[in-house]
Design a protein around this motif. Structure first.
Motif, PDB file in Angstrom:
ATOM      1  N   GLY A 162      14.734  22.829 -38.260  1.00 22.19           N
ATOM      2  CA  GLY A 162      14.859  22.323 -39.616  1.00 22.19           C
ATOM      3  C   GLY A 162      16.026  21.370 -39.770  1.00 22.19           C
ATOM      4  N   PHE A 163      17.143  21.680 -39.101  1.00 24.48           N
ATOM      5  CA  PHE A 163      18.321  20.809 -39.172  1.00 24.48           C
ATOM      6  C   PHE A 163      18.122  19.528 -38.360  1.00 24.48           C
ATOM      7  CE2 PHE A 163      22.330  19.481 -37.184  1.00 24.48           C
ATOM      8  CZ  PHE A 163      23.047  19.135 -38.325  1.00 24.48           C
ATOM      9  N   PHE A 166      14.368  17.787 -39.779  1.00 33.22           N
ATOM     10  CA  PHE A 166      14.117  17.635 -41.214  1.00 33.22           C
ATOM     11  C   PHE A 166      15.396  17.463 -42.023  1.00 33.22           C
ATOM     12  CE2 PHE A 166      10.604  20.137 -39.465  1.00 33.22           C
ATOM     13  CZ  PHE A 166       9.512  19.361 -39.852  1.00 33.22           C
ATOM     14  N   GLN A 168      17.700  19.577 -42.859  1.00 32.07           N
ATOM     15  CA  GLN A 168      18.032  20.659 -43.775  1.00 32.07           C
ATOM     16  C   GLN A 168      19.375  21.286 -43.403  1.00 32.07           C
ATOM     17  OE1 GLN A 168      14.759  23.386 -43.549  1.00 32.07           O
ATOM     18  NE2 GLN A 168      13.573  22.336 -45.119  1.00 32.07           N
ATOM     19  N   SER A 169      20.061  21.807 -44.419  1.00 32.76           N
ATOM     20  CA  SER A 169      21.301  22.535 -44.158  1.00 32.76           C
ATOM     21  C   SER A 169      20.976  23.844 -43.452  1.00 32.76           C
ATOM     22  CB  SER A 169      22.043  22.812 -45.467  1.00 32.76           C
ATOM     23  OG  SER A 169      21.201  23.533 -46.362  1.00 32.76           O
ATOM     24  N   SER A 175      20.388  23.853 -50.644  1.00 32.70           N
ATOM     25  CA  SER A 175      21.342  22.880 -50.125  1.00 32.70           C
ATOM     26  C   SER A 175      22.651  23.024 -50.890  1.00 32.70           C
ATOM     27  CB  SER A 175      20.795  21.465 -50.278  1.00 32.70           C
ATOM     28  OG  SER A 175      19.569  21.320 -49.579  1.00 32.70           O
ATOM     29  N   ASP A 190      13.941  22.246 -53.633  1.00 36.43           N
ATOM     30  CA  ASP A 190      14.906  22.511 -52.568  1.00 36.43           C
ATOM     31  C   ASP A 190      14.772  23.949 -52.061  1.00 36.43           C
ATOM     32  OD1 ASP A 190      17.435  21.579 -51.094  1.00 36.43           O
ATOM     33  OD2 ASP A 190      18.131  23.419 -52.056  1.00 36.43           O
ATOM     34  N   GLY A 193      11.798  24.156 -49.899  1.00 39.05           N
ATOM     35  CA  GLY A 193      12.068  23.441 -48.670  1.00 39.05           C
ATOM     36  C   GLY A 193      12.827  24.277 -47.653  1.00 39.05           C
ATOM     37  N   HIS A 194      13.637  25.232 -48.139  1.00 37.97           N
ATOM     38  CA  HIS A 194      14.370  26.122 -47.245  1.00 37.97           C
ATOM     39  C   HIS A 194      13.631  27.444 -47.010  1.00 37.97           C
ATOM     40  CE1 HIS A 194      17.627  23.386 -48.392  1.00 37.97           C
ATOM     41  NE2 HIS A 194      18.301  23.845 -47.365  1.00 37.97           N
ATOM     42  N   TRP A 196      10.585  28.167 -46.125  1.00 43.70           N
ATOM     43  CA  TRP A 196       9.566  28.281 -45.084  1.00 43.70           C
ATOM     44  C   TRP A 196      10.114  28.904 -43.799  1.00 43.70           C
ATOM     45  CZ3 TRP A 196       9.791  25.870 -40.311  1.00 43.70           C
ATOM     46  CH2 TRP A 196      10.755  24.865 -40.158  1.00 43.70           C
TER      47      TRP A 196
END
Length: 330
Positions: A162-163, A166, A168-169, A175, A190, A193-194, A196
């Motif tokens: 993911g990081f 994509f 992502q944090s 985030s 958001d 988005g995290h 999943w």
């Protein structure tokens, strides 16, 4: 059905009482208490606590009282006032701490549960129908891999993906700019988005287990005479599968479906800790490590009660689906 339900209710009540006693006993098994842990931590940092002040704190929180006195004070406040006590570590009511994390915990649990069932049941049926064919082998291999990979390792791998790909944090369900922001469409997007990553990780092992159970039950039913008779009558294969073997093969699944209710509340503790999720799982782990008995006891009691309620619901569902259960004694 009414007699069966009343019979199960009579079993639930004493079970809950025994569970509450065991829950309170378990959190007091480690040597020492919260104040002892705090004193050791302060001494490690070169600080000290006055013995008189320490004794005053023990009296204030009732830590020095006998086990049954502490238990009665705890359980009576829960039953009569809905008060789970005060967290020693956070100096806040336990109900407030749990309530803050309950929404995200339930969202994570329900989403995981829906994904698990949506994938596992069809995959188990297809694997049984296509026995010893490429589809069966592919589903079986994926299932064994999902069971073999530790959840924390899968969490780390997906967090890296993911990081890396994509942007992502790493860790958390939001985030940095949305952690303390008010709810809005952007914050919701958001969140999903995290979401999943933990959903996929937690669903892996559960999906694999249900696939294997469904496949085995379906194979037991597919070769029985009533299925052969239905085929001989010329019924379509899809109708035969749906109307007969699938309904019977779902009995073990229905009988354990209620056991998933506690997972909606606590989620996966290890995964939630690795990914720094704001759910009740890390809160429970932190309370056990610090021996915060009212916080740990409250969470453990809720999980235990949900397990009993889930089992009760499963019994009722199984009795509704399979008449042999409620008429078993007759």
């Amino acid at each position: 059905m009414l007699r069966f339900t009343l019979y199960r209710v009579l079993h639930v009540i004493p079970t809950l009482i025994i569970i509450s006693i065991i829950s309170f006993f378990i959190i007091q098994l480690p040597p020492g208490d919260f104040l002892t842990t705090q004193v050791a931590r302060m001494e490690a940092q070169g600080e000290s606590l006055d013995p008189a002040q320490l004794e005053a704190l023990r009296q204030r929180y009732g830590i020095g009282d006998p086990f049954w006195v502490q238990y009665w004070k705890w359980i009576s406040n829960i039953v009569l006032h809905g008060d789970f006590g005060l967290s020693f570590q956070y100096q806040r009511p336990v109900s407030d701490l749990i309530g803050e994390r309950l929404g995200l915990t339930v969202l994570l649990g329900v989403t995981t549960l829906v994904l698990t069932w949506a994938i596992a049941l069809p995959a188990g049926v297809v694997s049984a129908i296509q026995q010893h064919k490429p589809a069966d082998y592919a589903i079986s291999i994926l299932g064994f891999v999902a069971l073999a990979v530790p959840n924390f390792l899968a969490a780390l791998a997906l967090a890296y993906i993911g990081f890396r790909f994509f942007g992502q944090s790493v860790g958390g369900l939001f985030s940095a700019e949305y952690v303390n922001a008010p709810w809005s469409l952007g914050r919701v997007l958001d969140l999903f988005g995290h979401l999943w990553i933990p959903v996929v990780v937690i669903a892996l092992a559960g999906t694999a287990g249900i696939i294997r159970t469904t496949r085995a039950n379906m194979l037991d039913e597919l070769h029985k005479p009533y299925v052969t008779t239905a085929r001989a009558k010329g019924l379509p294969e899809g109708r035969i599968i749906r109307k007969y073997p699938l309904r019977i093969a779902l009995n073990p699944f229905v009988s354990t479906a209620g056991w998933n209710i506690p997972s909606i509340f606590d989620g996966e503790v290890i995964v939630a800790t690795v990914l720094a999720l704001g759910t009740t799982g890390p809160l429970l782990l932190a309370s056990l490590r610090s021996q915060d008995m009212y916080l740990a006891g409250g969470i453990i009691l809720i999980i235990a009660v949900l397990t009993v309620i889930g089992t009760f619901i499963s019994d009722l569902l199984l009795a509704a689906v399979d008449p042999r259960v409620r008429f078993g004694k007759a």
